[in-house]
Design a protein around this motif. Structure first.
Motif, PDB file in Angstrom:
ATOM      1  N   SER A   1      -2.278  -8.842   0.557  1.00  0.00           N
ATOM      2  CA  SER A   1      -1.383  -9.067   1.615  1.00  0.00           C
ATOM      3  C   SER A   1      -1.313 -10.730   1.886  1.00  0.00           C
ATOM      4  O   SER A   1      -2.205 -11.276   1.293  1.00  0.00           O
ATOM      5  CB  SER A   1      -2.152  -8.955   3.039  1.00  0.00           C
ATOM      6  OG  SER A   1      -1.560  -9.543   4.277  1.00  0.00           O
TER       7      SER A   1
ATOM      8  N   TYR B   1      -0.423 -12.274   4.480  1.00  0.00           N
ATOM      9  CA  TYR B   1      -0.177 -12.549   6.100  1.00  0.00           C
ATOM     10  C   TYR B   1      -0.711 -14.035   6.258  1.00  0.00           C
ATOM     11  O   TYR B   1      -1.834 -14.249   5.645  1.00  0.00           O
ATOM     12  CB  TYR B   1      -0.802 -11.639   6.825  1.00  0.00           C
ATOM     13  CG  TYR B   1      -0.565 -11.616   8.270  1.00  0.00           C
ATOM     14  CD1 TYR B   1       0.698 -11.280   8.801  1.00  0.00           C
ATOM     15  CD2 TYR B   1      -1.645 -12.077   9.041  1.00  0.00           C
ATOM     16  CE1 TYR B   1       0.940 -11.298  10.153  1.00  0.00           C
ATOM     17  CE2 TYR B   1      -1.472 -12.272  10.378  1.00  0.00           C
ATOM     18  CZ  TYR B   1      -0.146 -11.934  11.056  1.00  0.00           C
ATOM     19  OH  TYR B   1       0.034 -11.965  12.427  1.00  0.00           O
TER      20      TYR B   1
ATOM     21  N   LEU C   1       0.868  -1.031  -0.110  1.00  0.00           N
ATOM     22  CA  LEU C   1       0.001  -0.124  -0.112  1.00  0.00           C
ATOM     23  C   LEU C   1       0.858   1.176   0.115  1.00  0.00           C
ATOM     24  O   LEU C   1       0.728   2.135  -0.865  1.00  0.00           O
ATOM     25  CB  LEU C   1      -0.975   0.040   1.170  1.00  0.00           C
ATOM     26  CG  LEU C   1      -2.128  -0.857   1.184  1.00  0.00           C
ATOM     27  CD1 LEU C   1      -2.685  -1.029   2.720  1.00  0.00           C
ATOM     28  CD2 LEU C   1      -3.134  -0.904   0.354  1.00  0.00           C
TER      29      LEU C   1
ATOM     30  N   LYS D   1      -4.403 -14.966   5.686  1.00  0.00           N
ATOM     31  CA  LYS D   1      -5.135 -14.556   4.488  1.00  0.00           C
ATOM     32  C   LYS D   1      -5.432 -15.834   3.924  1.00  0.00           C
ATOM     33  O   LYS D   1      -5.048 -16.768   3.978  1.00  0.00           O
ATOM     34  CB  LYS D   1      -4.286 -13.539   3.654  1.00  0.00           C
ATOM     35  CG  LYS D   1      -3.906 -12.344   4.495  1.00  0.00           C
ATOM     36  CD  LYS D   1      -5.311 -11.232   4.724  1.00  0.00           C
ATOM     37  CE  LYS D   1      -4.846 -10.043   5.009  1.00  0.00           C
ATOM     38  NZ  LYS D   1      -4.710  -9.867   6.435  1.00  0.00           N
TER      39      LYS D   1
ATOM     40  N   ASP E   1      -7.251  -1.820  -1.825  1.00  0.00           N
ATOM     41  CA  ASP E   1      -6.841  -2.402  -0.766  1.00  0.00           C
ATOM     42  C   ASP E   1      -7.308  -3.741  -0.747  1.00  0.00           C
ATOM     43  O   ASP E   1      -8.570  -3.899  -0.368  1.00  0.00           O
ATOM     44  CB  ASP E   1      -7.141  -1.558   0.515  1.00  0.00           C
ATOM     45  CG  ASP E   1      -6.364  -2.568   1.670  1.00  0.00           C
ATOM     46  OD1 ASP E   1      -6.021  -3.650   1.408  1.00  0.00           O
ATOM     47  OD2 ASP E   1      -6.056  -2.003   2.791  1.00  0.00           O
TER      48      ASP E   1
ATOM     49  N   VAL F   1     -11.390  -0.456   0.268  1.00  0.00           N
ATOM     50  CA  VAL F   1     -10.912  -1.888   0.689  1.00  0.00           C
ATOM     51  C   VAL F   1     -11.930  -2.991   0.405  1.00  0.00           C
ATOM     52  O   VAL F   1     -13.209  -2.556   0.776  1.00  0.00           O
ATOM     53  CB  VAL F   1     -10.708  -1.782   2.340  1.00  0.00           C
ATOM     54  CG1 VAL F   1     -10.341  -3.080   2.974  1.00  0.00           C
ATOM     55  CG2 VAL F   1      -9.779  -0.773   2.874  1.00  0.00           C
TER      56      VAL F   1
ATOM     57  N   GLN G   1      -7.502  -8.680   1.558  1.00  0.00           N
ATOM     58  CA  GLN G   1      -8.387  -9.652   1.945  1.00  0.00           C
ATOM     59  C   GLN G   1      -8.891 -10.443   0.729  1.00  0.00           C
ATOM     60  O   GLN G   1     -10.000 -11.190   0.985  1.00  0.00           O
ATOM     61  CB  GLN G   1      -9.447  -9.104   2.833  1.00  0.00           C
ATOM     62  CG  GLN G   1      -8.701  -8.518   4.193  1.00  0.00           C
ATOM     63  CD  GLN G   1      -9.903  -8.009   5.222  1.00  0.00           C
ATOM     64  OE1 GLN G   1     -11.009  -8.240   5.089  1.00  0.00           O
ATOM     65  NE2 GLN G   1      -9.228  -7.336   6.180  1.00  0.00           N
TER      66      GLN G   1
ATOM     67  N   TYR H   1     -14.095  -4.647  12.913  1.00  0.00           N
ATOM     68  CA  TYR H   1     -13.040  -4.242  13.613  1.00  0.00           C
ATOM     69  C   TYR H   1     -13.732  -3.599  14.917  1.00  0.00           C
ATOM     70  O   TYR H   1     -14.617  -2.779  14.551  1.00  0.00           O
ATOM     71  CB  TYR H   1     -12.048  -3.404  12.949  1.00  0.00           C
ATOM     72  CG  TYR H   1     -11.418  -4.068  11.842  1.00  0.00           C
ATOM     73  CD1 TYR H   1     -10.154  -4.877  11.874  1.00  0.00           C
ATOM     74  CD2 TYR H   1     -11.834  -4.442  10.591  1.00  0.00           C
ATOM     75  CE1 TYR H   1      -9.372  -5.422  11.097  1.00  0.00           C
ATOM     76  CE2 TYR H   1     -11.140  -5.124   9.676  1.00  0.00           C
ATOM     77  CZ  TYR H   1      -9.987  -5.687   9.777  1.00  0.00           C
ATOM     78  OH  TYR H   1      -9.440  -6.473   9.168  1.00  0.00           O
TER      79      TYR H   1
ATOM     80  N   THR I   1     -11.828  -0.984   8.671  1.00  0.00           N
ATOM     81  CA  THR I   1     -10.652  -1.510   7.922  1.00  0.00           C
ATOM     82  C   THR I   1      -9.583  -1.784   9.250  1.00  0.00           C
ATOM     83  O   THR I   1      -9.328  -1.450  10.103  1.00  0.00           O
ATOM     84  CB  THR I   1     -10.318  -0.880   6.837  1.00  0.00           C
ATOM     85  OG1 THR I   1      -9.049  -1.807   6.256  1.00  0.00           O
ATOM     86  CG2 THR I   1      -9.751   0.354   7.003  1.00  0.00           C
ATOM     87  N   PHE I   2      -8.597  -2.654   8.686  1.00  0.00           N
ATOM     88  CA  PHE I   2      -7.245  -2.840   9.495  1.00  0.00           C
ATOM     89  C   PHE I   2      -6.443  -1.662   9.294  1.00  0.00           C
ATOM     90  O   PHE I   2      -6.268  -0.998   8.392  1.00  0.00           O
ATOM     91  CB  PHE I   2      -6.390  -4.110   8.948  1.00  0.00           C
ATOM     92  CG  PHE I   2      -5.152  -4.209   9.622  1.00  0.00           C
ATOM     93  CD1 PHE I   2      -5.483  -4.559  11.118  1.00  0.00           C
ATOM     94  CD2 PHE I   2      -4.212  -4.467   9.259  1.00  0.00           C
ATOM     95  CE1 PHE I   2      -4.230  -4.887  11.753  1.00  0.00           C
ATOM     96  CE2 PHE I   2      -2.898  -4.494   9.853  1.00  0.00           C
ATOM     97  CZ  PHE I   2      -3.044  -5.014  11.362  1.00  0.00           C
TER      98      PHE I   2
ATOM     99  N   ALA J   1      -3.650  -0.735   8.831  1.00  0.00           N
ATOM    100  CA  ALA J   1      -2.731  -0.418   7.772  1.00  0.00           C
ATOM    101  C   ALA J   1      -3.076   0.269   6.603  1.00  0.00           C
ATOM    102  O   ALA J   1      -2.402   1.191   5.967  1.00  0.00           O
ATOM    103  CB  ALA J   1      -2.222  -1.822   7.167  1.00  0.00           C
ATOM    104  N   THR J   2      -4.349   0.300   6.299  1.00  0.00           N
ATOM    105  CA  THR J   2      -5.019   1.225   5.294  1.00  0.00           C
ATOM    106  C   THR J   2      -4.732   2.544   5.611  1.00  0.00           C
ATOM    107  O   THR J   2      -4.179   3.321   4.707  1.00  0.00           O
ATOM    108  CB  THR J   2      -6.512   0.816   5.350  1.00  0.00           C
ATOM    109  OG1 THR J   2      -6.773  -0.551   5.015  1.00  0.00           O
ATOM    110  CG2 THR J   2      -7.118   1.459   3.972  1.00  0.00           C
TER     111      THR J   2
ATOM    112  N   GLY K   1       4.176 -11.004   3.438  1.00  0.00           N
ATOM    113  CA  GLY K   1       4.452 -10.963   2.203  1.00  0.00           C
ATOM    114  C   GLY K   1       3.314  -9.932   1.529  1.00  0.00           C
ATOM    115  O   GLY K   1       2.147  -9.826   2.271  1.00  0.00           O
TER     116      GLY K   1
HETATM  117  C1  LIG Z   1      -7.464  -4.599   4.750  1.00  0.00           C
HETATM  118  C2  LIG Z   1      -6.150  -4.556   5.361  1.00  0.00           C
HETATM  119  N1  LIG Z   1      -5.167  -3.828   4.415  1.00  0.00           N
HETATM  120  C3  LIG Z   1      -3.945  -3.936   4.776  1.00  0.00           C
HETATM  121  C4  LIG Z   1      -3.525  -4.954   5.371  1.00  0.00           C
HETATM  122  C5  LIG Z   1      -1.967  -5.098   5.830  1.00  0.00           C
HETATM  123  O1  LIG Z   1      -1.300  -6.261   5.355  1.00  0.00           O
HETATM  124  P1  LIG Z   1       0.246  -6.907   6.105  1.00  0.00           P
HETATM  125  O2  LIG Z   1      -0.379  -7.374   7.497  1.00  0.00           O
HETATM  126  O3  LIG Z   1       0.696  -8.100   4.896  1.00  0.00           O
HETATM  127  O4  LIG Z   1       1.097  -5.766   6.186  1.00  0.00           O
HETATM  128  C6  LIG Z   1      -4.170  -6.018   6.050  1.00  0.00           C
HETATM  129  C7  LIG Z   1      -3.778  -7.131   6.788  1.00  0.00           C
HETATM  130  O5  LIG Z   1      -4.249  -7.543   7.654  1.00  0.00           O
HETATM  131  C8  LIG Z   1      -5.670  -5.646   5.893  1.00  0.00           C
HETATM  132  O6  LIG Z   1      -6.547  -6.685   6.197  1.00  0.00           O
END
Ligand SMILES: Cc1ncc(COP(=O)(O)O)c(C=O)c1O
Length: 368
Positions: A179, A181, A62, A184, A155, A129, A158, A310, A83-84, A86-87, A191
């Motif tokens: 992702s 992870y 991202l 996933k 994004d 997302v 998922q 979340y 969202t998580f 990271a977004t 990665g």
């Molecule tokens: C919606 C979303 N965006 C971004 C990410 C970030 O991915 P990563 O955990 O591989 O850095 C995740 C991971 O959990 C996610 O669920």
């Protein structure tokens, strides 16, 4: 802590992944090398884009995608708060400001009807997302982006293999970010991957991923070390062969759960849009009566893992409150207070699924 017999996620690592990793370890190429190149080529083919650029995580994918589009200080990026982290954080890394738009109540994805009112002269991109494995309304989002000349960065962390009107998620915006992870739909341990049809953006992303190198030891721009290793790529290549089977199992599990849970009191089962393939990274229900914490406690005490995806909208995270965010969005708040994710992963047995249904029926009788 209750003993969880049916976990919420369970990465499937088989002999093939192990053998491929051992081959890489013996090959001498253990950082980014030929396996990453092969994984990029095959992943691009899977998504139906011309290019794919592997990264060290979904988060770095991202970050690199935003930088490739030239987003930085003074810019705004429209996204969802449901969202998580990271977004939102990836937008902050660039110096830009995330602008959060409310979600649709049925799909939990960004509501396209509310995007235009959030656009200002500083808006540079929309980052939808594809939550829980289901695409947002990409036709509407792309139409708004075109009208206002904005980039679209999906994004898709998922949603590996998800489809929206015959198009794979990750192929509909200027760039898509995945992702890998372990929880996933497919994994490489840590990665990530960027997908795009735009040659210039792909070249920029490749440079940003590796210290801005245009050639070995020629650094043209400020880049990072966000590379994937060949060890991870070897796992990814093995997983890629199985992703369609993994996804089909998730879909079958979700269909069974929805059939059994749909008319239980106190629960709303997930809704899918027309003409989408939802790949159920999460199977997320809404609790309509009683106290969610009590539902969760009861389900966990009966051996079933759950997740809340979340509980805190991004704009309410401490970091964001410090940055001056001080609003609430109606549908986001409702979702954050009512969702529960149940196990839907491919390694669930028929018995596991029946147990989940039985426990949810008992919870419904108790709390609604
Ligand atoms: C919606 C979303 N965006 C971004 C990410 C970030 O991915 P990563 O955990 O591989 O850095 C995740 C991971 O959990 C996610 O669920």
């Amino acid at each position: 802590m209750p003993k969880i017999r049916i976990p919420i996620a369970n990465p499937i690592i088989q002999e093939e992944e192990i053998e491929e990793v051992v081959k890489v370890l013996k090959s001498g190429f253990i950082a980014q090398g030929p396996k990453v190149a092969e994984f990029e080529e095959k992943f691009a083919e899977f998504i139906g884009t011309k290019y794919a650029i592997a990264t060290s995580s979904g988060t770095t994918a991202l970050h690199v995608a935003l930088l490739s589009c030239g987003i930085g200080e003074g810019d705004e990026v429209i996204t969802t708060p449901f969202t998580f982290a990271a977004t939102g954080n990836s937008i902050l890394y660039t110096g830009a400001r995330p602008v959060f738009v409310d979600i649709e109540k049925d799909t939990f994805n960004i509501d396209p009807k509310k995007i235009e009112e959030a656009i200002t002269p500083n808006t540079k991109a929309i980052m939808p997302v594809q939550l829980y494995g289901q695409s947002a309304e990409m036709d509407k989002i792309n139409e708004i982006a075109k009208k206002h000349e904005l980039f679209v960065i999906e994004d898709a962390a998922q949603a590996h293999g998800a489809i929206y009107k015959e198009k794979k998620v990750g192929s509909m915006g200027d760039m898509g970010c995945f992702s890998f992870y372990p929880t996933k739909n497919m994994t490489t341990s840590e990665g990530g991957m960027i997908t795009t049809n735009n040659k210039e953006l792909a070249e920029k992303a490749r440079m940003l991923r590796a210290h801005g190198e245009s050639k070995r030891y020629k650094h043209s721009i400020l880049g990072y070390n966000f590379r994937m290793t060949d060890i991870s790529a070897a796992i990814g290549l093995a997983q890629l062969k199985k992703i369609d089977t993994f996804n089909q199992k998730r879909i079958d599990n979700a269909n069974y759960l929805t059939k059994e849970l749909d008319d239980i009191n106190g629960i709303t089962a997930p809704k899918t849009l027309n003409r989408v393939k939802h790949v159920y990274h999460q199977y997320t229900i809404k609790i309509e009566s009683g106290n969610r914490d009590e539902w969760v406690k009861f389900i966990n005490e009966n051996g079933i893992g759950t997740g809340i995806h979340y509980p805190i909208p991004i704009y309410k995270q401490e970091l964001y409150l410090e940055l001056g965010y001080d609003y609430e969005l109606e549908e986001t708040e409702k979702a954050a207070n009512s969702v529960i994710s149940l196990p839907v992963h491919p390694s669930l047995s028929k018995d596991d699924l029946a147990t989940i249904v039985k426990v949810l029926k008992e919870a419904s009788a108790k709390f609604s």
